[in-house]
Design an enzyme around this catalytic site. Sequence first.
Site, PDB file in Angstrom:
ATOM      1  N   SER A  29       0.811  -1.226   0.000  1.00 46.51           N
ATOM      2  CA  SER A  29       0.000   0.000   0.000  1.00 46.51           C
ATOM      3  C   SER A  29       0.841   1.271   0.000  1.00 46.51           C
ATOM      4  CB  SER A  29      -0.941   0.008   1.207  1.00 46.51           C
ATOM      5  OG  SER A  29      -0.214  -0.162   2.417  1.00 46.51           O
ATOM      6  N   ASP A 183      -5.628   6.306  10.078  1.00 48.23           N
ATOM      7  CA  ASP A 183      -5.436   4.925  10.552  1.00 48.23           C
ATOM      8  C   ASP A 183      -4.154   4.761  11.349  1.00 48.23           C
ATOM      9  OD1 ASP A 183      -3.444   4.991   8.620  1.00 48.23           O
ATOM     10  OD2 ASP A 183      -4.367   3.499   7.318  1.00 48.23           O
ATOM     11  N   HIS A 186      -0.637   4.461   7.630  1.00 50.53           N
ATOM     12  CA  HIS A 186      -0.219   4.910   6.297  1.00 50.53           C
ATOM     13  C   HIS A 186       0.175   6.390   6.316  1.00 50.53           C
ATOM     14  CE1 HIS A 186      -2.659   1.314   5.366  1.00 50.53           C
ATOM     15  NE2 HIS A 186      -1.739   1.142   4.428  1.00 50.53           N
TER      16      HIS A 186
END
Length: 220
Positions: A29, A183, A186
């Site tokens: 990601s 979150d 990230h």
Amino acid sequence: MKRIALTLILLLTPLAAWAETRIVVFGDSIAAGFGLPPDQGLVPTLERWLSVRGYDVTLIQAGLSGDTTFGGRVRIKWSVPPDTDAVIIELGANDMLVGFDPDGIKSNLHTIIDSAQGARQRPVLLLGIYALPVRSAPYRQKFDAIWQSIASQQDVLLVPDMIAPFRRLSQPERERRKILQSDRLHPAQAGVELMVEEIGPKVIELIAQTKAQTKAQAKE
């Protein structure tokens, strides 16, 4: 006059094509730019950083959110186009968060690097990441040792901990709110920029390796 202009174009085109370096950024990601606008992820931010410094580079985004080194081991075979000059490998964070065996992670990364290099022996840059405190101290020690071991054994360029700037924050809790997404895992755009400053110099080394290899192969 038109004939002269056409001749110049024909002469200059091969030089321009040679100057461009094509690098695949293969990862999870982070490479995919999860949660960020298309122009704010790691790949476009790094490409701009290089362009400002005079490097004619095309970065090819090959990130897959949630990917692990096991998934990458399978996916790498069809993720690197034949005209790729070099590969940046960014995998391992999800393995660490799940708690996968460091020995298995290491084995997967060796296979990924072999596939990325291919018959052309492309230059590779490995982006490591040190374990977060969610894992036990013995696990962290074993996991953190993966990166230098692999880089030494396979003679590839290495950034041992791509999020090292996050660990150097003077006011960690306050500053993390600016560099991380909600979150808390990230990077936000500000965090991506810190990462690029950390890995950028090694990417320049990767480009230099690629150019040297191209020259050597041209003489053969």
